[in-house]
Design a protein around this motif. Structure first.
Motif, PDB file in Angstrom:
ATOM      1  N   ARG A   1       0.837  -1.220   0.000  1.00  0.00           N
ATOM      2  CA  ARG A   1       0.000   0.000   0.000  1.00  0.00           C
ATOM      3  C   ARG A   1       0.865   1.262   0.000  1.00  0.00           C
ATOM      4  NH1 ARG A   1      -3.829  -3.046   3.252  1.00  0.00           N
ATOM      5  NH2 ARG A   1      -2.730  -2.406   5.135  1.00  0.00           N
ATOM      6  N   ILE A   2       1.939   1.249   0.779  1.00  0.00           N
ATOM      7  CA  ILE A   2       2.825   2.434   0.824  1.00  0.00           C
ATOM      8  C   ILE A   2       3.402   2.700  -0.579  1.00  0.00           C
ATOM      9  CG2 ILE A   2       5.047   3.317   1.682  1.00  0.00           C
ATOM     10  CD1 ILE A   2       4.439   1.806   4.326  1.00  0.00           C
ATOM     11  N   LEU A   3       3.885   1.639  -1.232  1.00  0.00           N
ATOM     12  CA  LEU A   3       4.516   1.818  -2.550  1.00  0.00           C
ATOM     13  C   LEU A   3       3.494   2.222  -3.616  1.00  0.00           C
ATOM     14  CD1 LEU A   3       7.093  -1.131  -2.610  1.00  0.00           C
ATOM     15  CD2 LEU A   3       7.497   1.270  -2.056  1.00  0.00           C
ATOM     16  N   LEU A   4       2.297   1.639  -3.559  1.00  0.00           N
ATOM     17  CA  LEU A   4       1.296   1.989  -4.566  1.00  0.00           C
ATOM     18  C   LEU A   4       0.777   3.417  -4.345  1.00  0.00           C
ATOM     19  CD1 LEU A   4      -0.042   0.915  -7.089  1.00  0.00           C
ATOM     20  CD2 LEU A   4      -1.824  -0.130  -5.676  1.00  0.00           C
ATOM     21  N   ALA A   5       0.633   3.811  -3.079  1.00  0.00           N
ATOM     22  CA  ALA A   5       0.201   5.191  -2.783  1.00  0.00           C
ATOM     23  C   ALA A   5       1.240   6.184  -3.316  1.00  0.00           C
ATOM     24  CB  ALA A   5       0.007   5.369  -1.276  1.00  0.00           C
ATOM     25  N   HIS A   6       2.503   5.851  -3.160  1.00  0.00           N
ATOM     26  CA  HIS A   6       3.593   6.698  -3.654  1.00  0.00           C
ATOM     27  C   HIS A   6       3.488   6.870  -5.181  1.00  0.00           C
ATOM     28  CE1 HIS A   6       7.713   8.098  -4.274  1.00  0.00           C
ATOM     29  NE2 HIS A   6       7.931   7.080  -5.076  1.00  0.00           N
ATOM     30  N   LEU A   7       3.206   5.770  -5.839  1.00  0.00           N
ATOM     31  CA  LEU A   7       3.092   5.776  -7.296  1.00  0.00           C
ATOM     32  C   LEU A   7       1.887   6.608  -7.768  1.00  0.00           C
ATOM     33  CD1 LEU A   7       4.858   3.937  -9.123  1.00  0.00           C
ATOM     34  CD2 LEU A   7       2.841   2.534  -9.408  1.00  0.00           C
ATOM     35  N   LEU A   8       0.783   6.468  -7.061  1.00  0.00           N
ATOM     36  CA  LEU A   8      -0.433   7.207  -7.438  1.00  0.00           C
ATOM     37  C   LEU A   8      -0.215   8.707  -7.261  1.00  0.00           C
ATOM     38  CD1 LEU A   8      -3.275   5.013  -5.896  1.00  0.00           C
ATOM     39  CD2 LEU A   8      -2.641   5.231  -8.304  1.00  0.00           C
ATOM     40  N   GLU A   9       0.536   9.043  -6.210  1.00  0.00           N
ATOM     41  CA  GLU A   9       0.807  10.460  -5.984  1.00  0.00           C
ATOM     42  C   GLU A   9       1.724  10.992  -7.087  1.00  0.00           C
ATOM     43  OE1 GLU A   9       2.988  11.712  -2.470  1.00  0.00           O
ATOM     44  OE2 GLU A   9       2.783  13.695  -3.389  1.00  0.00           O
ATOM     45  N   LYS A  10       2.748  10.202  -7.404  1.00  0.00           N
ATOM     46  CA  LYS A  10       3.740  10.648  -8.380  1.00  0.00           C
ATOM     47  C   LYS A  10       3.162  10.727  -9.802  1.00  0.00           C
ATOM     48  CE  LYS A  10       8.140   9.166 -10.245  1.00  0.00           C
ATOM     49  NZ  LYS A  10       9.143   8.111 -10.216  1.00  0.00           N
ATOM     50  N   HIS A  11       2.422   9.730 -10.208  1.00  0.00           N
ATOM     51  CA  HIS A  11       1.949   9.689 -11.596  1.00  0.00           C
ATOM     52  C   HIS A  11       0.603  10.371 -11.793  1.00  0.00           C
ATOM     53  CE1 HIS A  11       4.906   6.896 -13.501  1.00  0.00           C
ATOM     54  NE2 HIS A  11       5.159   6.663 -12.245  1.00  0.00           N
ATOM     55  N   TYR A  12      -0.215  10.404 -10.761  1.00  0.00           N
ATOM     56  CA  TYR A  12      -1.588  10.921 -10.943  1.00  0.00           C
ATOM     57  C   TYR A  12      -1.949  12.024  -9.941  1.00  0.00           C
ATOM     58  CZ  TYR A  12      -2.028   6.579 -13.619  1.00  0.00           C
ATOM     59  OH  TYR A  12      -1.856   5.560 -14.517  1.00  0.00           O
ATOM     60  N   GLN A  13      -1.003  12.436  -9.085  1.00  0.00           N
ATOM     61  CA  GLN A  13      -1.271  13.416  -8.026  1.00  0.00           C
ATOM     62  C   GLN A  13      -2.495  13.032  -7.201  1.00  0.00           C
ATOM     63  OE1 GLN A  13      -0.735  14.896 -11.410  1.00  0.00           O
ATOM     64  NE2 GLN A  13       1.363  14.477 -10.741  1.00  0.00           N
ATOM     65  N   LEU A  14      -2.665  11.737  -6.979  1.00  0.00           N
ATOM     66  CA  LEU A  14      -3.809  11.276  -6.191  1.00  0.00           C
ATOM     67  C   LEU A  14      -3.390  11.042  -4.739  1.00  0.00           C
ATOM     68  CD1 LEU A  14      -5.444   8.670  -8.612  1.00  0.00           C
ATOM     69  CD2 LEU A  14      -6.502  10.776  -7.745  1.00  0.00           C
ATOM     70  N   PRO A  15      -4.292  11.315  -3.782  1.00  0.00           N
ATOM     71  CA  PRO A  15      -3.978  11.033  -2.371  1.00  0.00           C
ATOM     72  C   PRO A  15      -4.058   9.540  -2.071  1.00  0.00           C
ATOM     73  CG  PRO A  15      -6.236  11.803  -2.546  1.00  0.00           C
ATOM     74  CD  PRO A  15      -5.648  11.867  -3.940  1.00  0.00           C
ATOM     75  N   ARG A  16      -3.516   9.163  -0.928  1.00  0.00           N
ATOM     76  CA  ARG A  16      -3.485   7.762  -0.506  1.00  0.00           C
ATOM     77  C   ARG A  16      -4.877   7.119  -0.508  1.00  0.00           C
ATOM     78  NH1 ARG A  16      -0.023   4.550   2.820  1.00  0.00           N
ATOM     79  NH2 ARG A  16      -1.279   2.888   3.690  1.00  0.00           N
ATOM     80  N   SER A  17      -5.897   7.931  -0.209  1.00  0.00           N
ATOM     81  CA  SER A  17      -7.266   7.395  -0.136  1.00  0.00           C
ATOM     82  C   SER A  17      -7.721   6.802  -1.471  1.00  0.00           C
ATOM     83  CB  SER A  17      -8.235   8.492   0.309  1.00  0.00           C
ATOM     84  OG  SER A  17      -8.125   9.596  -0.579  1.00  0.00           O
ATOM     85  N   ALA A  18      -7.034   7.157  -2.571  1.00  0.00           N
ATOM     86  CA  ALA A  18      -7.397   6.603  -3.879  1.00  0.00           C
ATOM     87  C   ALA A  18      -7.199   5.089  -3.935  1.00  0.00           C
ATOM     88  CB  ALA A  18      -6.577   7.279  -4.977  1.00  0.00           C
ATOM     89  N   LEU A  19      -6.347   4.558  -3.033  1.00  0.00           N
ATOM     90  CA  LEU A  19      -6.168   3.103  -2.987  1.00  0.00           C
ATOM     91  C   LEU A  19      -7.515   2.413  -2.789  1.00  0.00           C
ATOM     92  CD1 LEU A  19      -3.033   2.628  -0.693  1.00  0.00           C
ATOM     93  CD2 LEU A  19      -3.136   2.459  -3.180  1.00  0.00           C
ATOM     94  N   LEU A  20      -8.393   3.076  -2.029  1.00  0.00           N
ATOM     95  CA  LEU A  20      -9.737   2.520  -1.798  1.00  0.00           C
ATOM     96  C   LEU A  20     -10.763   3.113  -2.759  1.00  0.00           C
ATOM     97  CD1 LEU A  20      -9.816   2.538   2.108  1.00  0.00           C
ATOM     98  CD2 LEU A  20      -9.660   0.561   0.593  1.00  0.00           C
TER      99      LEU A  20
END
Ligand code: GLN
Length: 286
Positions: free
Chosen positions: A22-41
């Motif tokens: 989850r930490i690594l995917l949240a990092h990726l979402l922020e970097k590539h899509y400027q999405l917050p961690r909550s986007a994981l859900l």
């Protein structure tokens, strides 16, 4: 690579522990899509583009190879700040926040502009947390490693603390003029003994050896720092150092030999003796 899959599939099929994935995917979402961690859900049906998919594979395999999460992300939270970190510096540990709290309590107590010396600053974690939490602190931070100092300076700039923290290159007190005396000296030196098996396990394998071990008994840097503290402390000044879980008695002895008084040991969050502090006497005993 297999066809694109939604985030929830990437997470549930990842070989890493769930929290790390989850930490690594949240990092990726922020970097590539400027999405917050909550986007994981909230966006768990989202598909990554090719570039993000490739990076996901690469982040996961770096972690599978044992690289510390902090180096993969390039950052680590410590006390109340976030630091840029890389393989040139030790990853700041939660137990080291104790040193920051000890220094801040002393500064609050003195309640005046306070001169602080941080020996072996690494990423700048201790020096910058103190400066960030107290406008009364004027900090000098040293390190023998030019690579570490470059990272520490970068962190000071990002945190806008350059006016409060000065960086100098040198081994322990080498870069400090003995005329220059401090209210507080703190250090988290390398204290792991050279044959300690931890050095070849986990995150430590990726961290600079010179930040972890003194290549000897584990006590030589602590001894160098404690035995000369008297020269660089103002009368009544405080020194606090971090040490290994089994070094408390030896460090207290070093402080006694150095003529320090009011020696105290402090427990870390795991309940281990982790730091020791002592004071230079107000009046030197003859
Ligand atoms: N606390 C670190 C560890 O045991 C060691 C840091 C140090 O040597 N100062 O992982």
């Amino acid at each position: 690579m297999s066809a694109s899959q939604p985030l929830r599939y990437l997470l549930s099929n990842c070989v890493l522990p769930a929290n790390e994935a989850r930490i690594l995917l949240a990092h990726l979402l922020e970097k590539h899509y400027q999405l917050p961690r909550s986007a994981l859900l909230s966006r768990d049906d989202m598909m990554l583009n090719i570039a993000a998919q490739e990076e996901w594979q690469s982040l996961v395999s770096r972690r599978v190879n044992g690289e510390p999460i902090a180096y993969i992300l390039g950052k680590k939270g410590f006390h109340n700040i976030e630091l840029q970190v890389g393989p040139g510096v030790l990853i700041p540990r939660p137990e080291t926040e104790l040193l920051v709290d000890i220094a801040l309590a002393e500064i609050a107590n003195l309640n005046k502009p306070t001169k602080v010396l941080d020996l072996g600053t690494g990423s700048g974690a201790i020096a910058l947390s103190i400066a960030s939490a107290s406008p009364l602190a004027a900090v000098i931070a040293t390190d023998q490693s030019a690579e570490a100092l470059a990272i520490a300076k970068q962190n000071a700039q990002t945190l806008n603390l350059m006016s409060q923290v000065e960086f100098r290159q040198g081994n322990w007190y080498e870069a400090i003029d003995p005329e220059n005396q401090f209210d507080v000296i703190i250090s988290n030196p390398p204290y792991i003994a050279n044959q300690d098996p931890h050095l070849i396990q986990g995150d430590l394998r990726f961290e600079p050896e010179s930040a972890l071990t003194d290549f000897s008994s584990g006590l030589t840097c602590l001894e160098a720092i404690i035995s000369d503290a008297d020269k660089f402390l103002k009368p009544g000044g405080l020194i606090a150092v971090e040490h290994g879980f089994d070094q408390s008695e030896a460090v207290v002895d070093l402080m006694k030999i150095a003529g320090l008084i009011d020696i105290q040991v402090h427990l870390d969050l795991a309940g281990q003796n982790r730091t020791a502090s002592g004071r230079k006497p107000q009046v030197l005993i003859a």
